[in-house]
Design a protein around this motif. Sequence first.
Motif: not given
Length: 171
Positions: A17, A20-22, A114, A118-119, A123, A135
């Motif tokens: 998690g 993936l976060a941005k 995901g 993520s993009q 997320i 999400s």
Amino acid sequence: MTSILTAATEAAHSAVGGLLAKAQIQPGGTIPIASVKEGDAAKAFELRLQGKNIIVGVPGAFTGTCIQLFEQFKSKGVNDVFVVAVNDVFVMKAWKAQLSTSDTGVRFIADDKGAFVSQLGLIFDASPLLGSPRSERFVIVADGHTVELVAVEPDPTKITVTAADKVLALL
């Protein structure tokens, strides 16, 4: 041994998690082209948008969404409404069938890894309740791949700023 495996699994979910976060997508940003699934677990496709579209993100299937206002969205010039969740195709198909016995025109998209959300930077780690990263509850209005509006629920268990009637009023 079980507690060691449980702890390792929980740590892995948290790490994923976090990785993936941005940064959250913003108006003026570009919707990424990502592989998702609809209706067939063996066939991924790239979500390519043309014209005005609505993307609705939910933490999981069966967590609430409104599909009854689809024709009102169409009358405002919306081509497609996509409901996206970090779930598999089978769960998304079952949810769509439970919501409507007829073809609503609303497309239920499985982002099973995901990657798409993520993009988008939308997320979050839902491991304590849903077992894995999921999400955020959000709505994006896009013209082609250009984002016009982003609304994200401060509490993903509630539907306030992302309610269909609220989004319709903004179109």
